[in-house]
Write a protein that holds these residues in place. Structure first.
Motif, short mmCIF file in Angstrom:
data_model
loop_
_atom_site.label_atom_id
_atom_site.label_comp_id
_atom_site.label_asym_id
_atom_site.label_seq_id
_atom_site.Cartn_x
_atom_site.Cartn_y
_atom_site.Cartn_z
N UNK A 160 84.52 -37.31 9.29
CA UNK A 160 84.20 -38.66 9.77
C UNK A 160 85.49 -39.44 10.07
N UNK A 161 85.45 -40.24 11.14
CA UNK A 161 86.62 -41.04 11.52
C UNK A 161 86.26 -42.53 11.44
N UNK A 162 87.19 -43.32 10.95
CA UNK A 162 87.02 -44.77 10.87
C UNK A 162 86.73 -45.30 12.28
N UNK A 163 85.77 -46.22 12.41
CA UNK A 163 85.40 -46.70 13.75
C UNK A 163 86.63 -47.16 14.55
N UNK A 164 86.80 -46.59 15.73
CA UNK A 164 87.94 -46.93 16.57
C UNK A 164 89.11 -45.98 16.40
N UNK A 165 89.15 -45.24 15.29
CA UNK A 165 90.23 -44.28 15.07
C UNK A 165 89.98 -43.02 15.90
N UNK A 166 91.05 -42.28 16.20
CA UNK A 166 90.85 -41.01 16.92
C UNK A 166 90.07 -40.02 16.05
N UNK A 167 89.30 -39.15 16.71
CA UNK A 167 88.61 -38.07 16.00
C UNK A 167 89.59 -36.90 15.84
N UNK A 168 89.30 -36.03 14.89
CA UNK A 168 90.10 -34.82 14.72
C UNK A 168 89.75 -33.84 15.84
N UNK A 169 90.78 -33.28 16.49
CA UNK A 169 90.56 -32.25 17.51
C UNK A 169 91.35 -31.01 17.12
N UNK A 170 90.71 -29.86 17.28
CA UNK A 170 91.38 -28.60 16.97
C UNK A 170 91.16 -27.67 18.15
N UNK A 171 92.25 -27.10 18.68
CA UNK A 171 92.10 -26.17 19.80
C UNK A 171 92.94 -24.92 19.58
N UNK A 172 92.39 -23.81 20.03
CA UNK A 172 93.08 -22.53 19.86
C UNK A 172 94.12 -22.37 20.97
N UNK A 173 95.33 -21.94 20.63
CA UNK A 173 96.39 -21.81 21.64
C UNK A 173 96.97 -20.40 21.72
N UNK A 174 96.54 -19.51 20.86
CA UNK A 174 96.98 -18.10 20.95
C UNK A 174 95.92 -17.25 20.29
N UNK A 175 95.86 -15.98 20.66
CA UNK A 175 94.85 -15.11 20.05
C UNK A 175 95.41 -13.73 19.79
N UNK A 176 94.76 -13.02 18.88
CA UNK A 176 95.24 -11.71 18.42
C UNK A 176 95.36 -10.71 19.56
N UNK A 177 94.39 -10.69 20.46
CA UNK A 177 94.38 -9.65 21.49
C UNK A 177 95.54 -9.75 22.46
#
Lengths: 200, 200
Positions: free
Chosen positions: A14-31
């Motif tokens: 949960x994010x405080x109203x108006x605060x940024x949300x948490x974002x997670x993105x993958x940038x490398x992979x095993x293959x």
């Protein structure tokens, strides 16, 4: 035994109203890269985090001003689930005081951030008078605008930890709190907060 | 006494070649919002961080699989600044072993990430055999492609901490390591790593 007092940090946090949300993105992979790697984007006050004085006090310290000893110390649990004023008489200088509201048991609820604890400014002043070094709470904030509790604590160089979880595990125990933020020189930081329950 | 073994995390933090750089941006300010707030964007392996098995091992655990006890334990310093093989005979099960290269003293140097320690796979196997729970190093990585040390440790469920700093403060001391990542369920996480030097 170590007890985790930290919310899982992820897209669902949960994010405080108006605060940024948490974002997670993958940038490398095993293959194709041979390793798995992600990027985390989060606010300095997302999830379980520490507030430095500079969050609300002009000219106040940022987190980089504190040595690690400031984030570790004897813990004291104050039960604020009822309206009775808590007894602060056993709290000593440099203690870390955890204010137990029970609110984070419903951290996933839509109204989590609108459930603001009704701490009195007098309690904040008492804790400042006792010389505590950090005050934590298992709620989204210690107070709402215009933030009198924040300003009393931060204005007296007392750090704040918010969005703690699992404080019920500390009832009737002696414990040490380890509340480590990232090593950033900012107004706050996501933190890993754990308690070492003594004698278990 | 607590000693900080963590790199400051900020725009200047060195990043592994190809990894995202740390970005910090301000998203609220005292004058118009009443509080100061920032967003941090960083990779799971920027600065001082923990590697989980899933970073390089298919099907390996992510950090969310571990209780906090896994990140805290008796510390042992191994001096690897010379080419002599270190003595691992006093290392016990569940110890946290810190490999001291001295490399992070030049963490700001352009060649920091090209200075890869020359640990032997045999040393990694010895540490696995001793049952250690975490291995840390004051260098950008424990090894280079094809990552035999990473794979030996992570493949045997031993966590790795990289980019530690200040290990010289631990010479001839008894200490506990507290190496807390954020509470994320990912391949790795920035961490705050401190040592509690006993008897000081």
């Amino acid at each position: 035994m170590l007890v985790d007092l930290t919310m899982r940090l992820g897209r669902q946090t949960p994010a405080y109203p108006g605060d940024p949300e948490v974002e997670i993105s993958q940038v490398a992979n095993l293959d194709s890269d041979g390793f798995l790697d992600h990027v985390i984007r989060c606010g300095t006050h997302n999830g379980t985090h520490i507030d430095a004085p500079g969050h609300m006090i002009r000219g106040g310290n940022m987190l980089g001003a504190y040595r690690p000893d400031r984030f570790v110390g004897r813990g004291r649990l104050l039960d604020l689930r009822s309206q009775r004023p808590p007894d602060v008489s056993s709290i000593e200088e440099n203690d870390i005081v955890l204010l137990w509201t029970g609110f984070s048991e419903a951290a996933a609820a839509a109204d989590y951030y609108s459930r603001i604890p009704a701490f009195s400014t007098e309690l904040a002043e008492q804790l400042v008078g006792r010389g505590v070094k950090l005050v934590g709470v298992d709620a989204g904030s210690v107070d709402a605008e215009p933030f009198p509790i924040h300003k009393t604590l931060l204005g007296n160089d007392v750090l704040i930890a918010e969005n703690l979880v699992g404080l019920s595990q500390l009832v009737n125990t002696e414990f040490e709190v380890i509340a480590l933020p990232l090593n950033v020189d900012l107004d706050g930081s996501p933190a890993r907060v754990v308690a070492r329950v003594l004698g278990r």
